[in-house]
Design a protein around this motif. Structure first.
Motif, PDB file in Angstrom:
ATOM      1  N   HIS A 173      74.733  15.397  37.644  1.00  0.00           N
ATOM      2  CA  HIS A 173      74.603  14.440  36.547  1.00  0.00           C
ATOM      3  C   HIS A 173      73.504  14.869  35.575  1.00  0.00           C
ATOM      4  CE1 HIS A 173      77.345  11.951  38.759  1.00  0.00           C
ATOM      5  NE2 HIS A 173      76.517  11.861  39.787  1.00  0.00           N
ATOM      6  N   LYS A 187      80.596  12.580  32.387  1.00  0.00           N
ATOM      7  CA  LYS A 187      81.287  12.047  33.564  1.00  0.00           C
ATOM      8  C   LYS A 187      81.689  13.118  34.570  1.00  0.00           C
ATOM      9  CE  LYS A 187      81.235   7.794  32.078  1.00  0.00           C
ATOM     10  NZ  LYS A 187      80.435   6.756  32.780  1.00  0.00           N
ATOM     11  N   ARG A 232      80.469  12.854  38.316  1.00  0.00           N
ATOM     12  CA  ARG A 232      81.123  11.766  39.048  1.00  0.00           C
ATOM     13  C   ARG A 232      82.580  12.094  39.347  1.00  0.00           C
ATOM     14  NH1 ARG A 232      79.068   8.736  42.280  1.00  0.00           N
ATOM     15  NH2 ARG A 232      77.391   8.323  40.789  1.00  0.00           N
ATOM     16  N   GLN A 253      82.791  14.502  42.168  1.00  0.00           N
ATOM     17  CA  GLN A 253      82.475  13.800  43.415  1.00  0.00           C
ATOM     18  C   GLN A 253      83.672  12.992  43.906  1.00  0.00           C
ATOM     19  OE1 GLN A 253      79.453  10.802  43.049  1.00  0.00           O
ATOM     20  NE2 GLN A 253      79.017  10.785  45.238  1.00  0.00           N
ATOM     21  N   LEU A 254      84.360  12.328  42.989  1.00  0.00           N
ATOM     22  CA  LEU A 254      85.452  11.449  43.375  1.00  0.00           C
ATOM     23  C   LEU A 254      86.717  12.214  43.757  1.00  0.00           C
ATOM     24  CD1 LEU A 254      85.115   8.579  40.730  1.00  0.00           C
ATOM     25  CD2 LEU A 254      84.587   8.456  43.167  1.00  0.00           C
TER      26      LEU A 254
END
Length: 390
Positions: free
Chosen positions: A127, A254, A257, A260-261
C-alpha cells in the motif's frame, strides 16, 4: 522511515516518469522530425531498448555487491544527463541510435535501484509503495500534457530542452535520498540466484511479462504518430495519454488490496485479458473517440496492475540478498528483450501508418499467448513465491 525521505522518493518518481512522459510518447515524433521513416524508427527503438538487457544487470550486480543502491542511482542519473547533450549535434540513423543507446545504458541504472530503495524504505508494504509510485504516474501526466502543448508551439526539438531540465532536477533530488537500513534477509527461499532463475514458476512468469511488453510495441512506438494520422493535435494526444496514466494512478491506490484479495495469478489473468481487448479495439475501431477513451482506461490493467503485481512478485521471490538483480532481471528480460522485439516488429508492420491495424492485431495475439502461459502455471506454485501482502 519518516515522511520526509518518502517525500523525496515520491518527487524522484515524479521526475523519472515525467521524463518517460516526454520520451515514450513523443520520441517517434522527434525521430520523424529528424527524417527517419517508420522502419528506421522501429529499428532504432529496438536497438536502444536492447541496452535494457545488459544495463540493468550490470548496475544491479554492482549495487548488490557494494550495498550502495543509492550511489549507483546517482551515477546513472549524472551520466545520463551528461550524455544527453550529444543529441543536439547527433544526426542520421546510426548517430541517433548510438547517442540514445548510450543514454539508455546509463538510464537503466536508475529505476531498479529506486525500486529497491523504496521497497526497503516501506518494508515491502504494497500500500505504501503504491502511494509513492503513483507520483510517478502524476509526473507522466504532467509532462505528457505539457510536452504535447510545447510541441504544438515550438516543434519536436523542444523535447531535448525538457529532458535536460528533468534529468538535472532528478540528479539534484537524488542527493536528498537516503540509503535505507539494511535489514536481515528473512526470506524462506535459499540457494543461488541461478536456482531461482531456473524455476518453472519464474520462467513462466517472466515469459508472460516479456510477451506482454512485445504486445506494447505498436503503442509505445507509434501511438502519437497514429493519433496524428487520425487528425489529433499534440495537446489532444497528450490528454489521451494522460487519461491512461490517470487510470493507472487509480489502480495503484488499490493494487495492494486487490493482490491481497485475489492473488497474483488472477490479477495477471484479468489484466492480460483486458489488454487483448484493448489492442483488438484499437486495431478495428480507433476512429471512434469513445473507443480511444475506453482503451486508455484499460491502461490501468495493461500497465498499472501488471506492474504492481510483478514488482511485488519479484521483490518477495528474490529476497533481500538478490533484490537488485531480481528487479534488474525483470526490467531487462520483460522490458528490455520484450520491448526490443515489440518495437522491431511494430516498425516492420507499421508501414508509415498503413499497417496500423495489422500491428495492433498482432499485439493482441501475442498478449493472448501471454495469458495462456499464466493460465498454465498452477496457482499454488505462483502464489507460494510470495508472502501475504500487507
Amino acid at each position: 522511515m519518516g515522511r520526509g525521505p518518502l517525500i523525496w522518493l515520491a518527487l524522484a518518481y515524479l521526475l523519472y516518469f515525467g521524463q518517460l512522459g516526454v520520451l515514450t510518447p513523443y520520441l517517434a515524433m522527434f525521430l520523424d522530425g529528424r527524417g527517419l521513416n517508420s522502419v528506421e524508427i522501429g529499428q532504432l527503438l529496438a536497438l536502444i531498448t536492447l541496452t535494457r538487457i545488459l544495463g540493468p544487470n550490470l548496475w544491479a550486480n554492482l549495487a548488490d555487491r557494494s550495498g550502495k543502491s543509492l550511489g549507483i542511482l546517482q551515477i546513472g542519473a549524472a551520466l545520463a544527463l551528461a550524455s544527453f547533450f550529444v543529441i543536439f549535434v547527433a544526426d542520421g540513423f546510426w548517430g541517433l541510435t548510438l547517442c540514445f543507446g548510450l543514454i539508455m545504458m546509463f538510464w537503466t541504472a536508475i529505476m531498479p535501484q529506486m525500486e529497491v530503495i523504496t521497497l526497503n524504505s516501506v518494508a515491502g508494504d504494497a500500500h505504501k509503495y503504491s502511494r509513492i509510485r503513483l507520483w510517478g504516474s502524476l509526473g507522466f501526466i504532467l509532462l505528457t500534457i505539457s510536452a504535447g502543448r510545447l510541441i504544438d508551439w515550438f516543434g519536436t526539438e523542444v523535447l531535448l530542452v525538457i529532458c535536460l531540465a528533468l534529468l538535472a532536477a532528478l540528479l539534484l533530488v537524488s542527493t536528498r535520498l537516503r540509503e535505507p537500513e539494511q535489514l536481515p534477509d528473512n526470506s524462506p527461499h535459499t540457494g543461488s540466484i541461478w536456482s531461482k532463475l531456473k524455476s518453472p514458476v519464474f520462467l513462466g512468469f517472466i515469459l508472460a511479462l516479456c510477451l506482454l511488453q512485445v504486445g506494447f510495441g505498436p503503442y509505445n512506438s507509434f501511438f502519437t504518430l497514429f493519433m496524428k494520422d487520425l487528425g489529433y493535435s499534440g495537446m489532444q494526444t497528450g490528454l489521451l495519454l494522460s487519461l491512461g496514466v490517470l487510470a493507472e494512478i487509480l489502480i495503484f491506490l488499490k493494487a495492494g488490496r486487490l493482490i491481497q484479495l485475489f492473488g497474483i495469478k488472477w490479477m495477471l489473468l484479468i489484466s492480460l485479458a483486458l489488454t487483448v481487448l484493448r489492442w483488438t479495439l484499437l486495431a478495428n475501431f480507433a476512429h471512434l473517440p469513445w473507443v480511444l477513451i475506453a482503451t486508455q482506461c484499460i491502461h490501468a490493467a495493461s500497465f498499472g496492475l501488471t506492474h504492481a503485481t510483478a514488482i511485488q512478485f519479484i521483490h518477495r521471490y528474490f529476497g533481500r540478498r538478490y533484490q537488485s538483480r531480481g528487479q534488474a532481471l525483470y526490467v531487462s528480460l520483460a522490458g528490455g528483450l520484450g520491448g526490443a522485439l515489440g518495437n522491431f516488429g511494430a516498425g516492420l508492420l507499421w508501414q508509415q501508418g498503413q499497417g496500423a491495424t495489422q500491428a495492433f492485431l498482432a499485439a493482441a495475439m501475442v498478449v493472448g499467448v501471454s495469458l495462456v502461459v499464466i493460465l498454465l502455471i498452477p496457482s499454488r506454485h505462483l502464489e507460494c513465491a510470495s508472502e501475504p501482502v500487507r
